[in-house]
Design a protein around this motif. Structure first.
Motif, PDB file in Angstrom:
ATOM      1  N   ASP A  73      -8.707 -15.901 -20.149  1.00  0.00           N
ATOM      2  CA  ASP A  73      -8.348 -15.958 -18.730  1.00  0.00           C
ATOM      3  C   ASP A  73      -8.071 -14.519 -18.306  1.00  0.00           C
ATOM      4  OD1 ASP A  73      -6.936 -16.057 -16.307  1.00  0.00           O
ATOM      5  OD2 ASP A  73      -6.040 -17.995 -16.766  1.00  0.00           O
ATOM      6  N   VAL A  74      -8.807 -14.015 -17.313  1.00  0.00           N
ATOM      7  CA  VAL A  74      -8.686 -12.590 -16.964  1.00  0.00           C
ATOM      8  C   VAL A  74      -7.318 -12.250 -16.369  1.00  0.00           C
ATOM      9  CG1 VAL A  74     -11.192 -12.311 -16.636  1.00  0.00           C
ATOM     10  CG2 VAL A  74      -9.732 -12.779 -14.644  1.00  0.00           C
ATOM     11  N   ARG A 115     -11.967 -19.461 -19.172  1.00  0.00           N
ATOM     12  CA  ARG A 115     -10.508 -19.693 -19.206  1.00  0.00           C
ATOM     13  C   ARG A 115     -10.171 -21.056 -19.777  1.00  0.00           C
ATOM     14  NH1 ARG A 115      -8.876 -19.919 -12.801  1.00  0.00           N
ATOM     15  NH2 ARG A 115     -10.814 -20.904 -12.115  1.00  0.00           N
ATOM     16  N   TYR A 168     -11.446 -11.207   0.047  1.00  0.00           N
ATOM     17  CA  TYR A 168     -12.504 -11.112  -0.987  1.00  0.00           C
ATOM     18  C   TYR A 168     -13.208  -9.752  -0.907  1.00  0.00           C
ATOM     19  CZ  TYR A 168     -16.798 -12.285  -3.557  1.00  0.00           C
ATOM     20  OH  TYR A 168     -17.853 -12.289  -4.447  1.00  0.00           O
ATOM     21  N   ILE A 177     -23.363 -17.364 -12.726  1.00  0.00           N
ATOM     22  CA  ILE A 177     -23.972 -16.103 -13.168  1.00  0.00           C
ATOM     23  C   ILE A 177     -23.583 -15.796 -14.622  1.00  0.00           C
ATOM     24  CG2 ILE A 177     -23.951 -13.585 -12.787  1.00  0.00           C
ATOM     25  CD1 ILE A 177     -23.531 -14.280  -9.736  1.00  0.00           C
ATOM     26  N   SER A 202     -24.524 -21.339  -7.219  1.00  0.00           N
ATOM     27  CA  SER A 202     -23.677 -21.498  -8.409  1.00  0.00           C
ATOM     28  C   SER A 202     -22.514 -22.383  -7.961  1.00  0.00           C
ATOM     29  CB  SER A 202     -23.176 -20.115  -8.880  1.00  0.00           C
ATOM     30  OG  SER A 202     -22.283 -19.585  -7.910  1.00  0.00           O
ATOM     31  N   TYR A 225     -26.689 -19.630   2.434  1.00  0.00           N
ATOM     32  CA  TYR A 225     -26.900 -20.019   1.028  1.00  0.00           C
ATOM     33  C   TYR A 225     -28.080 -20.963   0.847  1.00  0.00           C
ATOM     34  CZ  TYR A 225     -22.797 -17.726  -0.824  1.00  0.00           C
ATOM     35  OH  TYR A 225     -21.908 -16.769  -1.232  1.00  0.00           O
ATOM     36  N   ASN A 267     -17.403 -10.435 -15.071  1.00  0.00           N
ATOM     37  CA  ASN A 267     -18.111 -11.290 -14.112  1.00  0.00           C
ATOM     38  C   ASN A 267     -17.209 -12.321 -13.428  1.00  0.00           C
ATOM     39  OD1 ASN A 267     -20.547 -12.942 -13.109  1.00  0.00           O
ATOM     40  ND2 ASN A 267     -19.475 -14.369 -14.455  1.00  0.00           N
ATOM     41  N   SER A 322     -18.384 -19.941 -17.992  1.00  0.00           N
ATOM     42  CA  SER A 322     -18.454 -21.418 -17.998  1.00  0.00           C
ATOM     43  C   SER A 322     -19.544 -21.929 -17.064  1.00  0.00           C
ATOM     44  CB  SER A 322     -17.099 -22.002 -17.583  1.00  0.00           C
ATOM     45  OG  SER A 322     -16.726 -21.513 -16.316  1.00  0.00           O
ATOM     46  N   THR A 323     -19.827 -21.191 -15.985  1.00  0.00           N
ATOM     47  CA  THR A 323     -20.797 -21.666 -14.984  1.00  0.00           C
ATOM     48  C   THR A 323     -21.543 -20.464 -14.395  1.00  0.00           C
ATOM     49  OG1 THR A 323     -19.133 -21.465 -13.242  1.00  0.00           O
ATOM     50  CG2 THR A 323     -19.369 -23.654 -14.239  1.00  0.00           C
ATOM     51  N   LYS A 329     -13.518  -6.776  -3.817  1.00  0.00           N
ATOM     52  CA  LYS A 329     -14.785  -6.269  -4.381  1.00  0.00           C
ATOM     53  C   LYS A 329     -14.980  -4.785  -4.047  1.00  0.00           C
ATOM     54  CE  LYS A 329     -16.279 -10.082  -6.414  1.00  0.00           C
ATOM     55  NZ  LYS A 329     -16.430 -10.161  -7.875  1.00  0.00           N
ATOM     56  N   VAL A 360     -25.792 -16.538  -4.057  1.00  0.00           N
ATOM     57  CA  VAL A 360     -26.442 -17.088  -5.255  1.00  0.00           C
ATOM     58  C   VAL A 360     -25.986 -18.532  -5.392  1.00  0.00           C
ATOM     59  CG1 VAL A 360     -26.532 -16.942  -7.783  1.00  0.00           C
ATOM     60  CG2 VAL A 360     -26.422 -14.837  -6.424  1.00  0.00           C
TER      61      VAL A 360
HETATM   62  N1  LIG Z   1     -22.472 -16.915  -6.011  1.00  0.00           N
HETATM   63  C1  LIG Z   1     -22.483 -15.960  -5.091  1.00  0.00           C
HETATM   64  O1  LIG Z   1     -22.972 -16.142  -3.970  1.00  0.00           O
HETATM   65  C2  LIG Z   1     -21.931 -14.602  -5.438  1.00  0.00           C
HETATM   66  C3  LIG Z   1     -22.356 -13.502  -4.659  1.00  0.00           C
HETATM   67  C4  LIG Z   1     -21.858 -12.244  -4.950  1.00  0.00           C
HETATM   68  C5  LIG Z   1     -20.973 -12.076  -5.998  1.00  0.00           C
HETATM   69  N2  LIG Z   1     -20.570 -13.151  -6.727  1.00  0.00           N
HETATM   70  C6  LIG Z   1     -19.631 -12.916  -7.834  1.00  0.00           C
HETATM   71  O2  LIG Z   1     -20.241 -13.336  -9.024  1.00  0.00           O
HETATM   72  C7  LIG Z   1     -19.242 -13.671  -9.982  1.00  0.00           C
HETATM   73  C8  LIG Z   1     -19.602 -14.998 -10.633  1.00  0.00           C
HETATM   74  O3  LIG Z   1     -19.604 -15.997  -9.632  1.00  0.00           O
HETATM   75  P1  LIG Z   1     -20.600 -17.238  -9.679  1.00  0.00           P
HETATM   76  O4  LIG Z   1     -21.478 -17.156  -8.504  1.00  0.00           O
HETATM   77  O5  LIG Z   1     -21.211 -17.396 -11.005  1.00  0.00           O
HETATM   78  O6  LIG Z   1     -19.547 -18.423  -9.374  1.00  0.00           O
HETATM   79  P2  LIG Z   1     -18.978 -19.577 -10.319  1.00  0.00           P
HETATM   80  O7  LIG Z   1     -20.084 -20.446 -10.772  1.00  0.00           O
HETATM   81  O8  LIG Z   1     -17.858 -20.177  -9.543  1.00  0.00           O
HETATM   82  O9  LIG Z   1     -18.402 -18.804 -11.586  1.00  0.00           O
HETATM   83  C9  LIG Z   1     -17.214 -18.090 -11.547  1.00  0.00           C
HETATM   84  C10 LIG Z   1     -16.693 -17.958 -12.940  1.00  0.00           C
HETATM   85  O10 LIG Z   1     -15.479 -17.201 -12.917  1.00  0.00           O
HETATM   86  C11 LIG Z   1     -14.536 -17.904 -13.677  1.00  0.00           C
HETATM   87  N3  LIG Z   1     -13.155 -17.570 -13.363  1.00  0.00           N
HETATM   88  C12 LIG Z   1     -12.492 -17.678 -12.193  1.00  0.00           C
HETATM   89  N4  LIG Z   1     -11.220 -17.271 -12.358  1.00  0.00           N
HETATM   90  C13 LIG Z   1     -11.099 -16.900 -13.658  1.00  0.00           C
HETATM   91  C14 LIG Z   1     -10.041 -16.412 -14.461  1.00  0.00           C
HETATM   92  N5  LIG Z   1      -8.806 -16.216 -13.959  1.00  0.00           N
HETATM   93  N6  LIG Z   1     -10.290 -16.105 -15.771  1.00  0.00           N
HETATM   94  C15 LIG Z   1     -11.510 -16.309 -16.300  1.00  0.00           C
HETATM   95  N7  LIG Z   1     -12.542 -16.801 -15.603  1.00  0.00           N
HETATM   96  C16 LIG Z   1     -12.323 -17.100 -14.303  1.00  0.00           C
HETATM   97  C17 LIG Z   1     -14.843 -19.368 -13.431  1.00  0.00           C
HETATM   98  O11 LIG Z   1     -14.206 -20.148 -14.416  1.00  0.00           O
HETATM   99  P3  LIG Z   1     -13.822 -21.693 -14.182  1.00  0.00           P
HETATM  100  O12 LIG Z   1     -15.067 -22.463 -14.527  1.00  0.00           O
HETATM  101  O13 LIG Z   1     -12.704 -21.918 -15.146  1.00  0.00           O
HETATM  102  O14 LIG Z   1     -13.407 -21.844 -12.752  1.00  0.00           O
HETATM  103  C18 LIG Z   1     -16.366 -19.308 -13.577  1.00  0.00           C
HETATM  104  O15 LIG Z   1     -16.745 -19.262 -14.926  1.00  0.00           O
HETATM  105  C19 LIG Z   1     -17.916 -13.650  -9.240  1.00  0.00           C
HETATM  106  O16 LIG Z   1     -17.228 -12.446  -9.528  1.00  0.00           O
HETATM  107  C20 LIG Z   1     -18.341 -13.689  -7.782  1.00  0.00           C
HETATM  108  O17 LIG Z   1     -17.377 -13.072  -6.952  1.00  0.00           O
HETATM  109  C21 LIG Z   1     -21.036 -14.408  -6.478  1.00  0.00           C
END
Ligand SMILES: NC(=O)c1ccc[n+]([C@@H]2O[C@H](COP(=O)([O-])OP(=O)(O)OC[C@H]3O[C@@H](n4cnc5c(N)ncnc54)[C@H](OP(=O)(O)O)[C@@H]3O)[C@@H](O)[C@H]2O)c1
Length: 266
Positions: A53-54, A33, A145, A13, A180, A209, A80, A10-11, A149, A178
């Motif tokens: 929804d995971v 989800r 967290y 990465i 996001s 960030y 992801n 949805s958003t 991971k 990142v």
């Molecule tokens: N951004 C960073 O700095 C960073 C750094 C290292 C690793 N990561 C990892 O990268 C991945 C993506 O994060 P992002 O940065 O893209 O953040 P994000 O924009 O918040 O995206 C997270 C995504 O996960 C979804 N999600 C959360 N819980 C879920 C569930 N139960 N079932 C299905 N989808 C679910 C969210 O859906 P909703 O829109 O419904 O909430 C959203 O689509 C994550 O695993 C995060 O831990 C992020």
């Protein structure tokens, strides 16, 4: 034409990766989800949005079966979806930590379990995972967290052995910060005993960030991992992550953790 199924599209990465693979001519199953795809995803004819929804096995099974009936097979799974729980360990409850693991650990395991029969019968398949630099190193206040991971790093490192015989390859994408929705979605828990430390350490983390790259940078790494034909487990998801891993490899842990503390505990 190859097909990728992405969770958490949805958003951030997940969405950037869906758009990147679609532009490269792939069939993309962008799962989320809440099935409210934005116009960028909805505007691509080779992107199919499905609800997943995971933490819900019924929705996982339904999305995987719909994807297989539409495209015959899936070539790449991108685990992801995820979020961060933050705060001092004594501040967070057991149920908050369980919720963190339900999404970041059991969610990944459940989607992987659902897709493996298809990968085995194809004798091919790539499992990509967004873990994190925080799956290799740790940061103050992120014990829940980080452990989620690290769990995926260990799970996937072991799983790769038994899946090799079926031509299935595992690759972990490990980004540092990142831009996001991730920071806005951090579940930050306070506790008066730790507040002095927590507020400044959390600010130190958030300061990191300011110069973070956008999610497209990670999407490109995911594409490289999906197409380079290598049997390589770990990919630095951003240049900053690559730099951090190099320093971690170079220094004894004691020195490395002092650097992390100096950077974050201001
Ligand atoms: N951004 C960073 O700095 C960073 C750094 C290292 C690793 N990561 C990892 O990268 C991945 C993506 O994060 P992002 O940065 O893209 O953040 P994000 O924009 O918040 O995206 C997270 C995504 O996960 C979804 N999600 C959360 N819980 C879920 C569930 N139960 N079932 C299905 N989808 C679910 C969210 O859906 P909703 O829109 O419904 O909430 C959203 O689509 C994550 O695993 C995060 O831990 C992020």
């Amino acid at each position: 034409m190859k097909t990728i199924l992405i969770t958490g599209a949805s958003t951030g990465i997940g969405k950037a990766t869906a758009l990147y693979f679609a532009d490269k001519g792939w069939n993309v199953i962008a799962t989320m989800r809440n099935l409210v795809p934005d116009s960028a995803l909805a505007g691509k004819t080779n992107i199919t949005c499905l609800q997943l929804d995971v933490t819900d096995n019924v929705s996982i099974e339904s999305a995987v079966q719909k994807a297989i009936s539409k495209f015959g097979k899936i070539d790449v799974l991108f685990n992801n979806a995820g979020y961060a729980l933050a705060g001092a360990f004594e501040a967070v409850t057991e149920s908050q930590i369980r919720k963190q693991f339900e999404t970041n650990v059991f969610g990944v395991m459940n989607v992987t379990r659902a897709i493996l029969p298809n990968f085995r019968s194809n004798h091919a398949g790539i499992i990509l995972n967004t873990t994190s630099s925080g799956g290799i190193i740790t940061f103050p206040l992120y014990s829940a967290y980080n452990s989620s991971k690290w769990a995926i790093e260990g799970f996937m490192e072991s799983l790769q052995f038994e899946l090799r015989q079926f031509g299935i390859v595992i690759k972990n994408i490990e980004p540092a910060g990142v831009k996001s929705e991730f920071v806005g979605n951090i579940e930050f828990i306070s506790n008066p005993v730790y507040d002095n430390y927590s507020n400044s350490a959390q600010q130190g983390t958030l300061d990191g960030y300011k110069n973070a790259p956008t999610a497209d940078v990670v999407a490109k790494v995911a594409y490289k991992a999906a197409t380079d034909g290598k049997k390589k487990l770990r990919y630095a998801g951003t240049p900053q992550a690559g730099f951090i891993f190099f320093i971690r490899w170079l220094l004894p842990l004691k020195w490395f953790t002092s650097i992390i503390a100096n950077q974050i505990e201001k």
